[in-house]
Design an enzyme around this catalytic site. Structure first.
Site, PDB file in Angstrom:
ATOM      1  N   HIS A 215     115.398  41.884   7.105  1.00  0.00           N
ATOM      2  CA  HIS A 215     115.447  40.883   7.832  1.00  0.00           C
ATOM      3  C   HIS A 215     114.253  40.544   8.599  1.00  0.00           C
ATOM      4  O   HIS A 215     114.210  39.388   9.128  1.00  0.00           O
ATOM      5  CB  HIS A 215     116.509  41.240   8.959  1.00  0.00           C
ATOM      6  CG  HIS A 215     117.606  40.477   9.545  1.00  0.00           C
ATOM      7  ND1 HIS A 215     117.905  39.279   8.777  1.00  0.00           N
ATOM      8  CD2 HIS A 215     118.197  40.272  10.666  1.00  0.00           C
ATOM      9  CE1 HIS A 215     118.718  38.449   9.529  1.00  0.00           C
ATOM     10  NE2 HIS A 215     119.086  39.160  10.539  1.00  0.00           N
TER      11      HIS A 215
ATOM     12  N   ASN B  51     119.344  36.207  16.751  1.00  0.00           N
ATOM     13  CA  ASN B  51     120.252  35.291  17.231  1.00  0.00           C
ATOM     14  C   ASN B  51     119.807  34.495  18.475  1.00  0.00           C
ATOM     15  O   ASN B  51     120.607  33.822  18.987  1.00  0.00           O
ATOM     16  CB  ASN B  51     121.858  36.199  17.335  1.00  0.00           C
ATOM     17  CG  ASN B  51     121.808  37.118  18.446  1.00  0.00           C
ATOM     18  OD1 ASN B  51     120.472  37.344  19.049  1.00  0.00           O
ATOM     19  ND2 ASN B  51     122.778  37.653  18.708  1.00  0.00           N
TER      20      ASN B  51
ATOM     21  N   ASP C 184     114.527  35.379   5.898  1.00  0.00           N
ATOM     22  CA  ASP C 184     115.018  36.076   4.703  1.00  0.00           C
ATOM     23  C   ASP C 184     116.407  35.474   4.359  1.00  0.00           C
ATOM     24  O   ASP C 184     116.942  35.135   5.244  1.00  0.00           O
ATOM     25  CB  ASP C 184     115.450  37.497   5.208  1.00  0.00           C
ATOM     26  CG  ASP C 184     116.327  37.579   6.461  1.00  0.00           C
ATOM     27  OD1 ASP C 184     115.828  36.917   7.462  1.00  0.00           O
ATOM     28  OD2 ASP C 184     117.330  38.242   6.208  1.00  0.00           O
TER      29      ASP C 184
ATOM     30  N   ASN D 259     121.779  33.747  11.411  1.00  0.00           N
ATOM     31  CA  ASN D 259     121.937  33.867  12.967  1.00  0.00           C
ATOM     32  C   ASN D 259     120.676  33.299  13.531  1.00  0.00           C
ATOM     33  O   ASN D 259     120.758  32.210  14.492  1.00  0.00           O
ATOM     34  CB  ASN D 259     122.118  34.992  13.678  1.00  0.00           C
ATOM     35  CG  ASN D 259     123.405  35.322  13.402  1.00  0.00           C
ATOM     36  OD1 ASN D 259     124.740  34.454  13.188  1.00  0.00           O
ATOM     37  ND2 ASN D 259     123.754  36.664  13.148  1.00  0.00           N
TER      38      ASN D 259
END
Length: 197
Positions: free
Chosen positions: A22, A70, A95, A116
């Site tokens: 991520h 997020n 990513d 997100n």
């Protein structure tokens, strides 16, 4: 010449996330800053780590939001508002599950693809019309495994592919800044083609 004034790399802050898939966007902006002898420094008013790269006509801000994925939009919108940077002058690297390791693609606007960070940036900027650089991390094959996948560490073979792609993507960003999006896309595409031969 392209007018990208802000390069953003998405990831999660904290050592426990630093090696996870991520954080591919973080890896890219760190490497890009390094290419110009810069290190990202904490800047609390922008909720992240920042650097400034100036070369010739280029004046580029680089940002790593240091809030969780997020909430990435907070840092992006705050810095963009401060420097009066428009959404179409922003490039966000992140990513991408839908691309395999070893592939990266530019994209402008469109949906978040369930990401997100992208969702939050679009909400905070009030538009999805910013540029994106999607770095392939592959897909675990099952929706229920996605969280563990993105927050997991890639095996060495995948990591090497991602590292090579990030190096090439950094070169593509240079081409984007010096020429245009089409030239940058062609460069990334030819890199992928070369590797498949």
């Amino acid at each position: 010449m392209s007018t990208i004034r802000l390069l953003v790399g998405l990831g999660n802050p904290g050592p426990e996330y630093s090696q996870t898939r991520h954080n591919a966007g973080f890896w890219l902006v760190e490497q890009y800053a390094r290419m110009y002898g810069q290190t990202l420094q904490p800047e609390t008013k922008f909720f992240g780590n920042t650097a400034r790269i100036q070369k010739g006509a280029m004046d580029l801000r680089v940002l790593q939001p240091m809030q969780f994925m997020n909430r990435s939009g907070n840092a992006v919108a705050t810095l963009a508002n401060f420097y009066k940077i428009q959404p179409d002058e922003i490039l966000v690297a992140y990513d991408e599950l839908d691309l395999p390791p070893g592939v990266a693609k530019f994209k402008t606007g469109g949906g978040s693809g369930g990401h997100n960070g992208i969702k939050d940036i679009a909400a905070r900027l009030g538009t999805p019309d910013f540029h994106r650089l999607r770095i392939g991390i592959g897909h675990p094959g099952d929706k229920s495994k996605v969280t563990g996948w993105v927050l997991g560490k890639a095996p060495q073979t995948d990591q090497v592919l991602m590292d090579d792609t990030i190096t090439e993507a950094c070169r593509s960003i240079d081409i984007l800044l010096q020429q245009d999006m089409r030239a940058a896309q062609q460069h990334l595409h030819s890199f992928k083609a070369q590797r498949e031969n």
